[in-house]
Structure formats: C-alpha cells, structure tokens
Design an enzyme around this catalytic site. Structure first.
Site, PDB file in Angstrom:
ATOM      1  N   SER A  21       0.821  -1.207   0.000  1.00 43.69           N
ATOM      2  CA  SER A  21       0.000   0.000   0.000  1.00 43.69           C
ATOM      3  C   SER A  21       0.856   1.259   0.000  1.00 43.69           C
ATOM      4  CB  SER A  21      -0.938  -0.009   1.203  1.00 43.69           C
ATOM      5  OG  SER A  21      -0.274   0.492   2.336  1.00 43.69           O
ATOM      6  N   LYS A  22       0.179   2.376  -0.253  1.00 44.29           N
ATOM      7  CA  LYS A  22       0.871   3.672  -0.250  1.00 44.29           C
ATOM      8  C   LYS A  22       1.525   3.914   1.099  1.00 44.29           C
ATOM      9  CE  LYS A  22      -1.766   6.340  -3.561  1.00 44.29           C
ATOM     10  NZ  LYS A  22      -2.453   7.576  -3.872  1.00 44.29           N
ATOM     11  N   ARG A  23       0.852   3.431   2.137  1.00 46.20           N
ATOM     12  CA  ARG A  23       1.379   3.667   3.488  1.00 46.20           C
ATOM     13  C   ARG A  23       2.685   2.923   3.736  1.00 46.20           C
ATOM     14  NH1 ARG A  23      -3.838   3.384   3.985  1.00 46.20           N
ATOM     15  NH2 ARG A  23      -3.787   1.136   4.387  1.00 46.20           N
TER      16      ARG A  23
END
Ligand code: GLU
Length: 507
Positions: free
Chosen positions: A263-265
């Site tokens: 994910s982007k995180r």
C-alpha cells in the site's frame, strides 16, 4: 471490432502508487497492441480527498515511464474536458434520468441519523446497509410523500440521490481475467450517485464518462471488482447495456512476503520505494522516495512492473517497451496477487545498465560527476563507462564504481594493507613505476601485457603485486581490472599514485 479505447482514471488523492503505474502500463500496452487510443482522465469528484500537486505528479510520473496518452487532461482531445470537476454539469442530467425511470431516489437522512443506525447495527454485530432491506424504513422519496419531497428540495434541504438496487437478482459481470463474477443484489447497498453540492460520486461519474468517452475496455485494479456489479446495473438503467465496456480487474500487488497488499502507506518502510518519483507531502513535508531518484532507469522500472501480474509465456525477462507491446495480452494476466520483489527490481535495472550503450552510461555518469564539481572529457567518460557498467545495480553505483578515476584515494584499506603489503612491496612498486615511465603505448591491453611480463621476469608473486597495485591506485580491493585503471588514469597519474601511497603506507 470498434476502435479500442481505454483509460487510466486516477484520483488525485496523493502520489501515484506503483500499482497504479502498473494499471496505467497494462492499459497502455493493451491500447498500443490493438492500435487503439489511451486516455488520461482525472477523477476528482471527491473534493475532500483532493491533494494539491497530485495531478501534476501523476502526469510527470507517467511521462518519465514513457507511457504516452492520445487524449487526456494534459493534452486535450475530442472528448474534453478530461478532469471530472470540469465536467460537473454533465452528470446531473443522468442522475435525473435515473430518478425519472425509478432506478434512483432522493434520500434526506442526516449524517447523524445514519451514524446512529450504524452504531445500532454494530452493537448487534451487523453492518448497516442503506439498501433493499432497510430503505423503506428510512427518510427518502420512496417513503415520504411527493409534496414533502418537493418542499425539501425547494427549501434547499441537503439530499443525496441513491441507486435503487433490485431486491432479488443475481447480477453477472464477465471479467476478462476472472471469468463470470456473480453477485446477489441483496448484498449490495444503494450507493450514493449524486450529492446536493452538485457533485456526482465516483460510481456515477466513472460510468457516465466511460460511456461518453466511448471506452471499450475497463482495465483497473482488483479493488474495484466489488463495484463492477453496480456499474453493470448503471449501464443497464441508463440504457447503455449494449455498449458496456469489457472489464478486466488486475490482481493485487502484494508485499514481498505475500502478506497483504503493497500500500501507499508502506512508503519506504519496507526498504524500497512504492512511488515512481520522489514525493513531498504538501501537508506534513514528509518525503517518500521514488524509483527515479533511487537510480532506476524508466525502461527497467517498466519492465519490472510489466512482469508483476503478467508473463510473456516464455522465460524471457528483459523486455523493451516495443517487445511488451508486441507480446501483451490480457489472457496472460494472472488471477492471483503478485509479490513485489525488490531484489528482482534491482537485478532488472542492473541488466539494463550493463547492456546500455557506453554513450548512455557516460551521460548518466556525467550528471553525477558534474554534481561532484568535477569536469571530465568525453573520451575518458566513455572509457570508464565501458569498464563499470556491468558493476552497477542502480545509477548512483556508477559513482561508487568510478570515483577513483576522478579523485586520488585519500586513505587505504587497512585489511588490504595487512594482507598484501609486505616488506618487499615498496621495492617492486617502484620498479613498476619505472617500467610504466618507459612505456610507450598506454592502452589497457599493452599495459596488461607489460605488467604480466614484468611480474614473470622478476619472479614476483602475481596476487601480491596486483592487489597492492590496486590498493595504491584506488585505495582498496575494488574496481575493474588494474591495467584498465592504469590506462584510463594515464601514465603520470598512475605513477604519482604509486609514490603517494609509498609516502603514506611506507617505503
Ligand atoms: N478513480 C478510480 C481510482 O482512483 C478509478 C477506478 C477505475 O478505473 O474505474 O482508482
């Protein structure tokens, strides 16, 4: 078949994740392969999630990747505008036509009312759904009389328009990757299509735009698969079923250990970038690294992404954009998620650097050395490039592998000294310096020949001589062949490095 038209439709809610780049790439390859058109549409109807700079970032990233568009927000085209906030007026009429046909209704429930219902459901360990089972008990145009609805609308009461999902229907969506996907309509909720602020939601805008822009294939991430039945219903209710695009939902990109979606995180947390370019968060100032700045070539980055979820049907792993276009087909996209492999990414980049023309490597190296405040002539750069290109994984490695051609070493590796610097070393290094002094032609092959001859004639231990010679030239036990280094440094510099080392390490 009609002309193939596909689109990449990101929302500018932050930097583009590498999964998004892969979606764009597969759309691009599919369009090119089928001589179709590729469109960039910006889906920014959710103003609360808008992030300044994200749209420019998306455009710049795809440009760096070599993914070109035929139409789009940045270049215009026959179906402009391509930014949904600039198309605001278009969507209302479609929401109204759904209302007229009885496929949608006005809902007036306040956010607080819905929150209470949600909490109540949670207590019962259920999930609240505004849908076929609950809508007749809620505040909407199906339950309140016409005059009241008109009054609420006339007095500017906030509303949303929701789709009226059929109660009992098996909705079937044909997916080019997953085959037939069936969903019971009772499991869906009456999604909001339009809000009283005049903005459509993603679902309505996406379907309307795909229809108006004559999109033939919707190729997007698997996270949108649950929305596909809703979109199929919208096509039917709007009377566009016969021109509904084909769907292909791409498998997820997974973390390297296979545990969940990348994910982007994940940012730099896993030790590699998840964004194509460096991104500075406009709110926090936090910086996330990018593939470009980390030293990847765009061709390698694209090659690596192409293989995450698709395969060419052969063992070939290094594929140019032209080869990818020639070979791409949706049939070869897998169903299951692909684990991101950072080592493989580096290996692919290495392959591209190692096989790049010396000219290309020299250009990359020149940028680095100019940044170091050094000037070098082109011939020397080209020579060095040929020597080091198969020793680098990432672009900055070119400097790690070549700095000693431009700067004389300031210190010498102690462990190499311990191992190879014997009492007789200074003596034979001086003799080598004298031999080089008298040497005529100074290319790598002749220097190598003379060195070997010298070592043999003098009966010297080859390993010891070569290692100590390397030490005085570069400061350690790295770098390309010793003769090649001497040839590039030139006679005077090589000799003076020998004497400098003798002064420092010991005569
Ligand atoms: N705007 C959606 C996104 O951000 C697009 C989904 C689609 O391609 O339909 O991913």
């Amino acid at each position: 078949m009609n002309e193939v038209r596909v689109r990449f439709a990101p929302s500018p809610t932050g930097p583009l994740h590498i999964g998004g780049v892969r979606t764009a790439l597969y759309n691009y390859l599919f369009a090119k392969k089928n001589h179709g058109k590729f469109i960039l549409r910006i889906e920014d109807t959710d103003q609360t999630r808008f992030v300044p700079g994200a749209e420019d970032y998306i455009v710049e990233s795809l440009k760096w990747c070599g993914i070109d568009f035929d139409e789009g927000v940045h270049i215009g085209g026959p179906y402009a505008p391509y930014r949904q906030s600039d198309r605001k007026e278009i969507y209302h009429q479609y929401a109204l036509s759904l209302l007229e046909k009885g496929y949608a209704y006005y809902a007036f429930d306040s956010a607080e009312d819905l929150e209470i219902l949600r909490k109540d459901s949670e207590k019962r360990k259920e999930t609240f759904q505004y849908g076929p089972l609950s809508r007749m008990a809620l505040k909407n145009s199906l339950t309140i009389d016409k005059e009241e609805v008109t009054r609420l609308l006339d007095t500017g009461h906030p509303f949303v328009i929701r789709i009226k999902i059929p109660e009992h229907e098996t909705i079937v969506v044909n997916d080019l990757i997953r085959g037939e996907v069936k969903v019971e309509s009772g499991l869906l909720d009456d999604k909001v299509l339009f809000k009283s602020d005049g903005m459509p939601t993603y679902h309505l805008a996406n379907v309307v735009d795909d229809y108006l822009m004559k999109i033939t294939h919707v190729i997007r991430g698997e996270e949108w698969l649950p929305s596909a039945p809703l979109h199929a219903l919208l096509y039917r209710y709007l009377g566009w079923e016969s021109v509904m695009p084909a769907f292909a939902h791409l498998p997820l990109l997974l973390k390297p250990d296979g545990n969940g979606k990348l994910s982007k995180r994940d940012g730099d947390r896993l030790g590699f970038p998840v964004f194509p370019l460096r991104w500075t968060d406009p709110k926090t100032g936090d910086i996330s690294s990018g593939y470009r700045e980390s030293g990847y070539l765009p061709e390698a980055f694209i090659n690596m992404l192409a293989l995450l979820g698709w395969n060419p049907g052969t063992e070939q792993e290094i594929l140019s954009m032209a080869e990818l276009i020639g070979l791409f087909s949706i049939d070869r996209v897998g169903k299951s998620g692909s684990k991101f492999d950072p080592e493989k990414a580096r290996w692919i980049n290495h392959q591209y650097l190692a096989s790049a023309p010396d000219e290309t490597i020299a250009d990359l190296l020149e940028k680095i050395i100019v940044g170091e405040g050094i000037q070098a002539d082109r011939i020397k750069l080209l020579q060095i490039s040929g020597l080091i290109k198969d020793r680098a994984n990432l672009i900055p490695d070119l400097w790690q592998q070549s700095w000693f051609f431009f700067r004389s070493p300031e210190k010498y590796d102690e462990s190499v000294i311990q191992k190879f610097w014997k009492p007789e070393t200074p003596g034979f290094l001086k003799n080598i310096a004298a031999m080089l002094e008298g040497h005529g032609t100074f290319d790598s092959a002749t220097v190598e020949f003379s060195l070997k001859q010298f070592i043999q004639e003098q009966g010297l231990p080859m390993g010891q001589v070569m290692n100590s010679l390397r030490l005085v030239l570069v400061g350690g036990s790295f770098g390309p062949g010793v003769a090649a280094i001497i040839a590039v440094l030139g006679k005077q510099e090589a000799i003076s490095r020998i004497y400098r080392a003798l002064d420092t390490i010991g005569k």
